[in-house]
Design an enzyme around this catalytic site. Sequence first.
Site, short mmCIF file in Angstrom:
data_model
loop_
_atom_site.label_atom_id
_atom_site.label_comp_id
_atom_site.label_asym_id
_atom_site.label_seq_id
_atom_site.Cartn_x
_atom_site.Cartn_y
_atom_site.Cartn_z
N GLU A 210 0.88 -1.17 0.00
CA GLU A 210 0.00 0.00 0.00
C GLU A 210 0.92 1.21 0.00
O GLU A 210 1.45 1.61 1.04
CB GLU A 210 -0.90 -0.01 1.25
CG GLU A 210 -1.84 -1.21 1.33
CD GLU A 210 -3.04 -1.09 0.39
OE1 GLU A 210 -3.35 0.04 -0.04
OE2 GLU A 210 -3.66 -2.12 0.08
N CYS A 244 -2.30 9.46 2.63
CA CYS A 244 -1.80 8.86 1.38
C CYS A 244 -2.74 9.15 0.21
O CYS A 244 -2.29 9.27 -0.92
CB CYS A 244 -1.63 7.36 1.55
SG CYS A 244 -3.12 6.56 2.14
P1 NAD Z 1 8.06 4.88 5.06
O1 NAD Z 1 8.14 4.05 3.83
O2 NAD Z 1 9.19 5.81 5.35
O3 NAD Z 1 7.96 3.94 6.36
C1 NAD Z 1 7.02 2.89 6.44
C2 NAD Z 1 7.61 1.81 7.34
O4 NAD Z 1 8.80 1.29 6.78
C3 NAD Z 1 7.93 2.27 8.77
O5 NAD Z 1 7.46 1.30 9.68
C4 NAD Z 1 9.45 2.37 8.79
O6 NAD Z 1 9.99 2.02 10.02
C5 NAD Z 1 9.88 1.39 7.72
N1 NAD Z 1 11.08 1.84 6.97
C6 NAD Z 1 11.40 3.13 6.65
N2 NAD Z 1 12.56 3.16 5.94
C7 NAD Z 1 12.96 1.88 5.80
C8 NAD Z 1 14.10 1.26 5.17
N3 NAD Z 1 15.02 1.98 4.53
N4 NAD Z 1 14.19 -0.09 5.20
C9 NAD Z 1 13.25 -0.83 5.84
N5 NAD Z 1 12.19 -0.29 6.46
C10 NAD Z 1 12.02 1.04 6.45
O7 NAD Z 1 6.67 5.62 4.98
P2 NAD Z 1 6.08 6.69 5.96
O8 NAD Z 1 6.92 7.94 5.89
O9 NAD Z 1 5.86 6.10 7.32
O10 NAD Z 1 4.66 6.97 5.31
C11 NAD Z 1 4.50 7.85 4.26
C12 NAD Z 1 4.32 7.15 2.93
O11 NAD Z 1 3.39 6.10 3.07
C13 NAD Z 1 3.74 8.05 1.86
O12 NAD Z 1 4.36 7.78 0.63
C14 NAD Z 1 2.28 7.65 1.79
O13 NAD Z 1 1.65 7.92 0.58
C15 NAD Z 1 2.37 6.20 2.07
N6 NAD Z 1 1.13 5.73 2.63
C16 NAD Z 1 0.37 4.89 1.89
C17 NAD Z 1 -0.84 4.44 2.40
C18 NAD Z 1 -1.72 3.51 1.63
O14 NAD Z 1 -2.66 3.02 2.23
N7 NAD Z 1 -1.49 3.26 0.36
C19 NAD Z 1 -1.25 4.86 3.67
C20 NAD Z 1 -0.44 5.71 4.38
C21 NAD Z 1 0.76 6.12 3.87
#
Ligand code: NAD
Length: 456
Positions: A210, A244
């Site tokens: 997602e 998102c």
């Molecule tokens: P993110 O990808 O930075 O982090 C998500 C998760 O991944 C966190 O639990 C984090 O600890 C982990 N993570 C971060 N960097 C990592 C790495 N290098 N290696 C492994 N794990 C890692 O996302 P975010 O900043 O928490 O959320 C924002 C993003 O999420 C936006 O792009 C938004 O559009 C998207 N989003 C999508 C939905 C959906 O339902 N499609 C919902 C909410 C947010």
Amino acid sequence: MREISAVLQEQRQFFASGKTRELAFRREMLLRLQRLINRNEQAIFAALHQDLKKPACEAYATEVGMVRAELSHALKKLGTWARPRRVRTPLAQFPASSYLYQDPYGVALIVAPWNYPFNLALAPLIGAVAAGNCVVLKPSELASATSTLLARLLGEAFPEHYLAVIEGGIEVNQALLEESFDKIFFTGSVGVGRLVMAAAARNLTPVTLELGGKSPCIVERDANLDLAARRIVWGKFLNAGQTCVAPDYILVHEEIKDDLVRRMVQQIAQFYGADPAQSPDYPRIVNRRHFDRLQALLQKGQIVTGGTAVREDLYLAPTLIEAVDWQDPLMQEEIFGPILPVISFATLDEALQIVEGQPRPLALYLFSNNRKVQRRIMAEVSFGGGCINDTILHLANPNLPFGGVGTSGMGSYHGQASFTAFSHQKSVLKKALWLDIPLRYAPYAGKLKWLKLFLR
Ligand code: NAD
């Protein structure tokens, strides 16, 4: 926290015991989750307020209430979803019957982001539990109050060999991804989504991703402008734009652009008062890194309203911006904050060309009452999901699977789709014993013409 591998080993053992396959057990776990949420509503509101200054009303509408609705829907439908489903069998297979069995994957990993830290951790969890999996849940470290609360509440209510919350940041997530799971459900950014999928590929683990992207909001000449302004401002500035599926940018017909902008400015004042910094209903940016990123996006373009930024308070005013260029960073990346660029178009062709020149978005919103326009966009444009004459609300219907396409994600959830996301559909043909038509067996002499009759 104990070693991840030890937790996983215990979960595998527990899954192998067959307990999670029992419907009564799954139902009891969902009820336990329901009780836990009902009893701790105030603590959940407090954590969301601490993380993002979410007002209780918003926290309920977009997080607690949505999770409660998913839970009651799952409790009501679980029996139907879990039942083996009989499907038709072609004549060539006679005499036989065919079934789809819903098989839990086993041990599932759910990784959640920070923007709706309660909903986006628990909504997938409901699907995983309903489908009969054991779960490792990793909340986001950036919404630390909610993460701590989830770890405490779920830790008290569920044994770790069934449901384990593992808190932590990037390193912890990397360590988790080193392990072999039977299913990974990830919500987050496109970049990390790629890393998750690459890690999953090593074990051929199925994934639901997602992700995000720039979701357009098209406002045609015939739109009801008052409602469009109100519903766009609501959907955009909810959670201070950290959604998102928030409208990322507006594409509006040039003849009504000024009118729409004027009404949106009025609407912002109506929702949040003359100074939104004083409003109890306007959330804050999650942290300084995101605040600085958003402030930097404001360097180009012409601010129509907003633009005020107070770093110590992580406050960024609801901002409308015009005269932006597609080369500006604002238009190159997902904004994920309270900045809304307004771009005008002369013809719908031009608007669609812009949308189709971008990666396929997670959401698309269209404001138009013209059926021809509605039909054309639905038929021609690829996007995850969306609304006609509203924003965001497609998420709140459990009968609409929610998910992206292309770089905005793969797979979907909510309602039955959540159950399916965590189930393998085991296809089984059950053959009768009373008849064994010899057509398929050698020697084949003289059988081809009969085969052609049955199999075509
Ligand atoms: P993110 O990808 O930075 O982090 C998500 C998760 O991944 C966190 O639990 C984090 O600890 C982990 N993570 C971060 N960097 C990592 C790495 N290098 N290696 C492994 N794990 C890692 O996302 P975010 O900043 O928490 O959320 C924002 C993003 O999420 C936006 O792009 C938004 O559009 C998207 N989003 C999508 C939905 C959906 O339902 N499609 C919902 C909410 C947010």
